[in-house]
Structure formats: structure tokens, C-alpha cells
Design an enzyme around this catalytic site. Structure first.
Site, PDB file in Angstrom:
ATOM      1  N   GLU A 324       0.836  -1.196   0.000  1.00 26.55           N
ATOM      2  CA  GLU A 324       0.000   0.000   0.000  1.00 26.55           C
ATOM      3  C   GLU A 324       0.871   1.246   0.000  1.00 26.55           C
ATOM      4  O   GLU A 324       1.784   1.375   0.828  1.00 26.55           O
ATOM      5  CB  GLU A 324      -0.897   0.046   1.236  1.00 26.55           C
ATOM      6  CG  GLU A 324      -1.991  -1.001   1.261  1.00 26.55           C
ATOM      7  CD  GLU A 324      -2.842  -0.917   2.528  1.00 26.55           C
ATOM      8  OE1 GLU A 324      -3.955  -1.445   2.507  1.00 26.55           O
ATOM      9  OE2 GLU A 324      -2.378  -0.336   3.535  1.00 26.55           O
ATOM     10  N   CYS A 325       0.593   2.165  -0.907  1.00 27.64           N
ATOM     11  CA  CYS A 325       1.196   3.496  -0.931  1.00 27.64           C
ATOM     12  C   CYS A 325       2.724   3.422  -0.826  1.00 27.64           C
ATOM     13  O   CYS A 325       3.388   2.983  -1.757  1.00 27.64           O
ATOM     14  CB  CYS A 325       0.576   4.363   0.171  1.00 27.64           C
ATOM     15  SG  CYS A 325       0.716   6.139  -0.142  1.00 27.64           S
TER      16      CYS A 325
END
Length: 437
Positions: A324-325
Site C-alpha cells: 500500500e502506498c
């Protein structure tokens, strides 16, 4: 009965000092021997780190959209049975966003204290307070606290400007040894503030003699029938799974509720630090690379060959990787910071990322897949260029406009969106089994 003193700390805008005041208040009551549970409104990773240090207990998210009203009700009811005081820190201004902090306070009847930065303000303080209190009749604004006050005379002027129905909750001066440092994504992480406990102690000292430090009214938090049903034991969808989680200053944006869900689903969870050049455990069946600040530690991440080799080996073995991210940025070919410095990353996802000085995306989003909807949010100051074709796009909470892309490359699934896993346990389990899409 699940009755507990509770107070909602909000403000007219971001940057008013909500976290400093909430954290100081939590530390004050903890010093009095009370069990304090603090919640943070909305999707946030940084403020909860500070609030956890202040209160001594994990800080969970409350959000009527991402978490859901029923689940919020259940979390509050559980806290009320265990705590002597519940504090809820709002997000942005009291009425900002859909749903807003005001919506949350109104839904559960929690009295609101508005923290207003009074720097460069006099009688207008009263007008702002009046507006916050009367903008909506269903929002229980109880009183006002003045932050960054210049003098005793200034504080008296602010108090006299208040409408009579609003309680003066006290004031605190603006001092560098209490204020919390920040950067582009928000406050510094708790572990990065060397004198954090000293700052919290000083904030607690400053608040101790104010009306804000008094125990607030008691609120009854009753779980709904639907939340009681959802509290039933979850199916052990991750029995036998061993999930390795990257956790250090570069990868730290992790909801405590997400880790609790993995445990409830039967997974074994272990942690490793790429910044310390620790490898992914050999026994791990899946890997989670959360968001954080890889851009601040790019050179160290590029240097640490043992950690990098272990992530590459895990992916080469076909074991699931969910990033994620910031975790996704670590997997790309390279990362370029705002000063133009380009650093090689792991090269497991084709493409490059460039950091920028303004945010690129912000807001609530959701993923809709074969197993239903997974809620979450996005907030980043970077742009990825990749030849990969997304397998899915998130959608925005307030419209059907396309949100963040979800990429799949071999056993890797990566996206900018931060997911709130309790919103869909089956979807979450599928991510770590490698069959979510």
C-alpha cells in the site's frame, strides 16, 4: 451498563492544536490513575501514534463511512466497559467532510469541546465559537478551549467574548516545548520525536488546572443489534497463514484494527524492518508492505541488500505480496525526491515514482471486488508512472469517479489506497491468499 465519561475534541479547522490538547489531556488523566481510551476520527496514522503514547493504549479509528456506524458503536461500547474516560479527537474542522466530526459526535451524543487557536485573535474568538455551537442544533457543543494564548489579559478577553451558553474550558499558551512538529503528511511519527514524553508531560501540566481537565459528562454507549451480531467470532480464514509485516520508520502506516483482524482470522503475524536490513522471515506465507515514508529513507533502503533480497525471493517464490502506498513505492524501479535525487528501489514493479510538493490525491475510497467492498482512503504526495495495466480502480466515496489504480504483477498486488480491513474480512483474507482478484 456501558456508561463512561466522554469528550469530543474538535476545532474550526486543521492546525488548531487538537492533537496536542487531546494528548495532553490523555496524559493528565492517565497520571491520575484513570484508564483512558482515545479514538481518532477519520483515516489517520500519525495522530494515533502520539495519542497512543499519551494514553498508553492503542488508538482506533472512528469514521461513519470507512468503519461504519454500527462498528463505531461497537468499538465505543467496548471501550466504555473498560475505560474511565473516552476521548475522541476530530479531524479537520468540526463540520468539514462528509461524514464530518460533527456527524460522529451527533450520532453518539458525545459532548464537543472546540479548540480554537487564538493567536492574532480577540473578540472574534466569540463569534467563531458561537458559529460552531449554533451551526447545527443536533451537535452538542459544550464549551471552548483557547490555544496559543498570548497572556492572561488575552485569555480574559477571549473568555468575555464567549456567548453565555458556552462554557469556558480554559486556555494554554503557545510554547515551543509543547507544540508537536509536523511535515508534509502531518505530524512527525511518535518514535521520531526524541522528547515526546517531555512535551506530553508539559502539556498535561499546563492543562491540569483548567476546566478542560475535569471529567466530562457521562455518555451511554449501547451497541446496536447489528454490531452485536458482527462481534461474533470470525471464521478462521487465515488459519495456517504466516504474514510478515514491514514495520519501521519507513513503513509505519498500519491501523491497529487491521493487525487485530489478521489475528482474529487465525494468521500468525511477525514484523521485520527493512530499515534495519532485516529479512522477510523464511516461514512467511505472505508479505504486507504498508505505507509510510520510504522517500525519507530511500538511500538506506537502497543500501540494505539483505532485506531487498529477501523481498525479491519471497515474490519470486510466488508468495503473495500486498503493498500500500509507500510499500508500493519500495517495489518500483526508482524513486525521485523533490530535490531531483533518484534512488533505485527493488525493481519488482516496473515504473518510477516522483515525489511532489503538493498532494496528488486525498479522500475516502473503496475497492469493489468479487468478495464485496473494502473501504479505505488515499493521501499521497507522489505520482507513479508504470506500464502496468490496472486490474481494478477504486471508486471515490462521494462519487463514482475512478480512484486509485490497483496493480497486479505476478504474486504482487499494489495500490496507493490504504485499506481498512475490518470492513471486509473475506476480501482481506483473499489478499493474503493471493486470490482477491
Amino acid at each position: 451498563m456501558p456508561d463512561c465519561p466522554a469528550q469530543f475534541i474538535s476545532a474550526p479547522a486543521s492546525g488548531q492544536g487538537k492533537t496536542t490538547i487531546t494528548a495532553g489531556l490523555a496524559r493528565h488523566h492517565r497520571r491520575q490513575g484513570r484508564r483512558v481510551r482515545v479514538f481518532k476520527t477519520g483515516p489517520d496514522f500519525l495522530d494515533p501514534m502520539i495519542l497512543e503514547r499519551a494514553s498508553g493504549a492503542p488508538v482506533l479509528s472512528l469514521d461513519l463511512w470507512m468503519v461504519g456506524e454500527s462498528a463505531c458503536r461497537e468499538l465505543l461500547a467496548q471501550a466504555a466497559q473498560q475505560a474511565d474516560l473516552i476521548l475522541i479527537e476530530g479531524v479537520m474542522g468540526l463540520y468539514d467532510g462528509t461524514p464530518s466530526s460533527a456527524d460522529l459526535a451527533a450520532a453518539f451524543g458525545v459532548p464537543v469541546v472546540a479548540v480554537i487557536s487564538a493567536k492574532a485573535m480577540a473578540q472574534t474568538f466569540g463569534a467563531v465559537a458561537f458559529g460552531l455551537a449554533h451551526y447545527r442544533a443536533d451537535v452538542p457543543v459544550r464549551g471552548v478551549f483557547a490555544n496559543r494564548v498570548g497572556s492572561t489579559r488575552h485569555a480574559r478577553m477571549l473568555e468575555e467574548a464567549l456567548p453565555p451558553e458556552l462554557k469556558w474550558m480554559g486556555s494554554i499558551a503557545s510554547t515551543a516545548d509543547i507544540e508537536l512538529p509536523d511535515r508534509h503528511l502531518g505530524l512527525h511519527q511518535a518514535a521520531e520525536i526524541a522528547d515526546l514524553d517531555r512535551r506530553l508531560e508539559r502539556a498535561a501540566d499546563a492543562l491540569a488546572s483548567t476546566p478542560l481537565a475535569e471529567l466530562p459528562p457521562t455518555v451511554r454507549f449501547l451497541p446496536s443489534s447489528s454490531s452485536s451480531k458482527s462481534a461474533a467470532p470470525l471464521p478462521r480464514l487465515l488459519d495456517g497463514a504466516h504474514i510478515a509485516v514491514a514495520r519501521d520508520a519507513a513503513f509505519s502506516f498500519i491501523y491497529p484494527a487491521n493487525l487485530a483482524l489478521l489475528d482474529a482470522l487465525g494468521a500468525r503475524v511477525s514484523f521485520f524492518s527493512p530499515l534495519a536490513d532485516e529479512p522477510v522471515p523464511d516461514a512467511a506465507t505472505a508479505l504486507y508492505l504498508p505505507g509510510g515514508y520510504p522517500e525519507l529513507h530511500a538511500a538506506a533502503l537502497a543500501r540494505h541488500a539483505r532485506a531487498a533480497a529477501s523481498v525479491r525471493a519471497h515474490a519470486a517464490a510466488g508468495k503473495p505480496v500486498f503493498a500500500e502506498c509507500g510499500g508500493m513505492l519500495y517495489l518500483l524501479d526508482s524513486l525521485t525526491t523533490t530535490d531531483g535525487t533518484t534512488t533505485p528501489m527493488l525493481g519488482l514493479l516496473p515504473g518510477q515514482v516522483r515525489m511532489q510538493t503538493r498532494f496528488a490525491a486525498l479522500g475516502m475510497q473503496q475497492l469493489d471486488g468479487p468478495l464485496g467492498t473494502l473501504t479505505g482512503h488515499t493521501f499521497h504526495y507522489s505520482h507513479v508512472s508504470t506500464p502496468l495495466t490496472p486490474v481494478l480502480h477504486a471508486t471515490r466515496a462521494q462519487s463514482e469517479a475512478a480512484g486509485e489504480a490497483v496493480y497486479r504483477c505476478g504474486s504482487i498486488v499494489a495500490t496507493y489506497m490504504h485499506s481498512y480491513w475490518p470492513s471486509n474480512p473475506a476480501f482481506t483474507a483473499a489478499l493474503f491468499h493471493g486470490n482477491a482478484f
